[in-house]
Design an enzyme around this catalytic site. Sequence first.
Site, PDB file in Angstrom:
ATOM      1  N   ARG A  13     -19.762   8.698  -9.484  1.00  0.00           N
ATOM      2  CA  ARG A  13     -20.113   7.739  -8.430  1.00  0.00           C
ATOM      3  C   ARG A  13     -20.848   8.477  -7.307  1.00  0.00           C
ATOM      4  O   ARG A  13     -20.227   8.995  -6.382  1.00  0.00           O
ATOM      5  CB  ARG A  13     -18.847   7.081  -7.875  1.00  0.00           C
ATOM      6  CG  ARG A  13     -18.084   6.233  -8.880  1.00  0.00           C
ATOM      7  CD  ARG A  13     -16.948   5.511  -8.162  1.00  0.00           C
ATOM      8  NE  ARG A  13     -16.210   4.624  -9.021  1.00  0.00           N
ATOM      9  CZ  ARG A  13     -15.054   4.924  -9.605  1.00  0.00           C
ATOM     10  NH1 ARG A  13     -14.507   6.126  -9.405  1.00  0.00           N
ATOM     11  NH2 ARG A  13     -14.431   4.053 -10.358  1.00  0.00           N
ATOM     12  N   GLU A  35     -22.794  -4.990 -16.128  1.00  0.00           N
ATOM     13  CA  GLU A  35     -21.809  -5.576 -15.212  1.00  0.00           C
ATOM     14  C   GLU A  35     -22.220  -6.959 -14.723  1.00  0.00           C
ATOM     15  O   GLU A  35     -21.561  -7.564 -13.884  1.00  0.00           O
ATOM     16  CB  GLU A  35     -21.570  -4.635 -14.021  1.00  0.00           C
ATOM     17  CG  GLU A  35     -22.821  -4.107 -13.392  1.00  0.00           C
ATOM     18  CD  GLU A  35     -22.584  -2.892 -12.502  1.00  0.00           C
ATOM     19  OE1 GLU A  35     -21.450  -2.697 -12.043  1.00  0.00           O
ATOM     20  OE2 GLU A  35     -23.549  -2.137 -12.264  1.00  0.00           O
ATOM     21  N   ARG A  43     -14.135  -9.992  -5.971  1.00  0.00           N
ATOM     22  CA  ARG A  43     -12.949  -9.237  -6.377  1.00  0.00           C
ATOM     23  C   ARG A  43     -12.239  -8.571  -5.214  1.00  0.00           C
ATOM     24  O   ARG A  43     -11.147  -8.039  -5.367  1.00  0.00           O
ATOM     25  CB  ARG A  43     -13.313  -8.186  -7.437  1.00  0.00           C
ATOM     26  CG  ARG A  43     -14.292  -7.129  -7.004  1.00  0.00           C
ATOM     27  CD  ARG A  43     -14.659  -6.251  -8.201  1.00  0.00           C
ATOM     28  NE  ARG A  43     -15.776  -5.366  -7.964  1.00  0.00           N
ATOM     29  CZ  ARG A  43     -15.681  -4.140  -7.476  1.00  0.00           C
ATOM     30  NH1 ARG A  43     -14.496  -3.669  -7.138  1.00  0.00           N
ATOM     31  NH2 ARG A  43     -16.748  -3.392  -7.303  1.00  0.00           N
ATOM     32  N   CYS A  87     -16.292   1.837 -18.242  1.00  0.00           N
ATOM     33  CA  CYS A  87     -15.921   2.712 -17.134  1.00  0.00           C
ATOM     34  C   CYS A  87     -15.264   1.952 -15.985  1.00  0.00           C
ATOM     35  O   CYS A  87     -15.091   2.496 -14.901  1.00  0.00           O
ATOM     36  CB  CYS A  87     -17.128   3.496 -16.627  1.00  0.00           C
ATOM     37  SG  CYS A  87     -18.445   2.456 -15.969  1.00  0.00           S
ATOM     38  N   ASN A 121     -14.994  -4.366 -13.781  1.00  0.00           N
ATOM     39  CA  ASN A 121     -14.632  -4.993 -12.494  1.00  0.00           C
ATOM     40  C   ASN A 121     -15.697  -5.998 -12.071  1.00  0.00           C
ATOM     41  O   ASN A 121     -15.403  -7.156 -11.777  1.00  0.00           O
ATOM     42  CB  ASN A 121     -14.477  -3.925 -11.398  1.00  0.00           C
ATOM     43  CG  ASN A 121     -13.354  -2.963 -11.678  1.00  0.00           C
ATOM     44  OD1 ASN A 121     -12.482  -3.237 -12.491  1.00  0.00           O
ATOM     45  ND2 ASN A 121     -13.376  -1.824 -11.024  1.00  0.00           N
ATOM     46  N   ASP A 122     -16.960  -5.528 -12.027  1.00  0.00           N
ATOM     47  CA  ASP A 122     -18.039  -6.427 -11.609  1.00  0.00           C
ATOM     48  C   ASP A 122     -18.349  -7.475 -12.681  1.00  0.00           C
ATOM     49  O   ASP A 122     -18.691  -8.610 -12.358  1.00  0.00           O
ATOM     50  CB  ASP A 122     -19.300  -5.633 -11.270  1.00  0.00           C
ATOM     51  CG  ASP A 122     -19.313  -5.193  -9.804  1.00  0.00           C
ATOM     52  OD1 ASP A 122     -18.576  -5.795  -9.004  1.00  0.00           O
ATOM     53  OD2 ASP A 122     -20.046  -4.252  -9.470  1.00  0.00           O
ATOM     54  N   ARG A 129     -24.385   8.128 -12.254  1.00  0.00           N
ATOM     55  CA  ARG A 129     -24.870   6.788 -11.891  1.00  0.00           C
ATOM     56  C   ARG A 129     -25.709   6.890 -10.626  1.00  0.00           C
ATOM     57  O   ARG A 129     -25.275   7.479  -9.630  1.00  0.00           O
ATOM     58  CB  ARG A 129     -23.695   5.834 -11.674  1.00  0.00           C
ATOM     59  CG  ARG A 129     -24.146   4.415 -11.337  1.00  0.00           C
ATOM     60  CD  ARG A 129     -22.964   3.469 -11.224  1.00  0.00           C
ATOM     61  NE  ARG A 129     -22.165   3.722 -10.032  1.00  0.00           N
ATOM     62  CZ  ARG A 129     -21.018   3.077  -9.743  1.00  0.00           C
ATOM     63  NH1 ARG A 129     -20.559   2.171 -10.584  1.00  0.00           N
ATOM     64  NH2 ARG A 129     -20.350   3.349  -8.649  1.00  0.00           N
ATOM     65  N   HIS A 135       0.824  -1.202   0.000  1.00  0.00           N
ATOM     66  CA  HIS A 135       0.000   0.000   0.000  1.00  0.00           C
ATOM     67  C   HIS A 135       0.862   1.258   0.000  1.00  0.00           C
ATOM     68  O   HIS A 135       0.463   2.296  -0.519  1.00  0.00           O
ATOM     69  CB  HIS A 135      -0.935  -0.006   1.218  1.00  0.00           C
ATOM     70  CG  HIS A 135      -2.185  -0.790   0.984  1.00  0.00           C
ATOM     71  ND1 HIS A 135      -2.890  -1.400   1.978  1.00  0.00           N
ATOM     72  CD2 HIS A 135      -2.860  -1.074  -0.169  1.00  0.00           C
ATOM     73  CE1 HIS A 135      -3.951  -2.008   1.463  1.00  0.00           C
ATOM     74  NE2 HIS A 135      -3.947  -1.828   0.168  1.00  0.00           N
TER      75      HIS A 135
END
Length: 539
Positions: free
Chosen positions: A295, A430, A464, A501, A453-454, A331, A188
């Site tokens: 978002r 997704e 994930r 996206c 991603n989804d 969204r 990180h």
Amino acid sequence: MKHLKGIPVSKGISLGFAVVYLKRKIEVNNSKDSVPIEEKKKILEKALEKTKEEIQLTYENLKKSNPKEAEIFEAHLLVLEDPTLQEKINKYLESQYNLPYAVKSAFEEFIEALQNLQSEYMKERAQDLYDILDSLLRNILNVPKVDLSNLPPQSIVVAVDLTPSDTASLDRKNVLGFITEKGGPTSHTAILAEALGIPAVVGVEELFESIHDGDELIIDGTNGDVFVNPAEETKKQYTNLKKEKEEEERLLKEKAKEFAYTKDGKRIEVAANIGSPKDVDKALEMGAEGVGLYRTEFLFLDRDTPPTEEEQFEAYKIVAERFKPHPVIIRTLDIGGDKQIPYLNLEKELNPFLGVRAIRLCLKEKDLFKTQLRAILRASAFGNVLIMYPMIAIKDEIIEANKVLNEVKEDLRRENIPFNENIKVGIMVEIPSAALNAEELVDYVDFFSIGTNDLTQYTYASDRTNENLSYLYRPLDSPILKLIKFTVDASHMKGKWTGVCGELAGDPEAIPILVNLGVDELSMSPSKIPEAKRIIRSI
């Protein structure tokens, strides 16, 4: 002059002076004492509160500029709230061990479990626990932490290792880079360094035998080179190289303000993913041609009640006005799964990723949904606003969502409140069922936007957020590419468009593949836009 070699984790060249950071280790013995357990628990509770406040402050400060990386510190807060950790601490306290030893031992059980896993990624996550432990012990023992936020100009920090909280506290004006003896590319600390734009090299052997306080340093975070007290010729070479790189970056940013066309003349729209109006300046600076993903859930987090219609309207209106005439795709609320909101009092689910989340939650909590749609529609009078529903699985969800949208439109008409009567509505693709059935769904929408991603998560039935399943995150494998192709072809067949996206949109390896699949728009983190446009022009 000495030449050291390490692992490059954050690109860039810096010339500065060494500031050796030797963190004082907290010494804890395993003695037992007669202090009542309740008294120890009170001390622990105060230390936990103070540690949480410190982490929360770091999170808030970082969230303004790097919301995604700030999530690292949200995870730190979750560790401190873990009931299993509390149980382990209590176990040691009941055996009469002193409080610092009880805390240290409980954390070390967690750390040992992570380090025994055959995964470099999980071993790096274990280092985060040391960061949290150090902060908690310091607050129990009232040991002050060295302040890295007020270092002299032209500092290059030299340390055994830096924790995520150390890295987040660095003053970016005065700290030109850092070098560590330990650490890896997936830590990180490395992720934060890159996000903050601080050149960094880790894993440098014999660091403290070679570098002392005040030594002149050159650090090359792109290639992993470190020069100690460099010769004039080397300084001149790297000074020129630094200028060249900065000029390249400047030209790249300048060029990013222009539209991106492929060599055969197809324009690919390149937009930004944002979480709040605070992200607009960075997006515009980097050449965003609109917002491909706003978002809105970030407006609902870190508070005790939902944002009012007025609060939401202002947040959407500002972005719409700043980007006008470019599109701003808002969204609707995507809560559930890995994003929970305590004040909504959602039912606990065994598998929240497959539960009542996103559009499913909005259709269940219609008052919440209507308030947001009112705010979005009102904002549409001030710019080119589009609405996007997340996690659509079947056409019935689009039909029901549009029914609610039409009810809200009718309410606004009765109240004489202006909005864009022709506002475009799209969906996130997704879930595999949506991609496979795109030919039917396209009749109910104006556009598609693929959340890779989804889509990858649901295609491979793989959480994930579970590091043990990271080998199943394969967004460029054939199954995902086929689903993307089905979606793109279905939209084009009806004269509509498809964007991407998810993380894939800004991936240099993925961009040529997505463009060749026929994708019309790519939306990504603002910092990735200049390079993405350069790649598009080369295709």
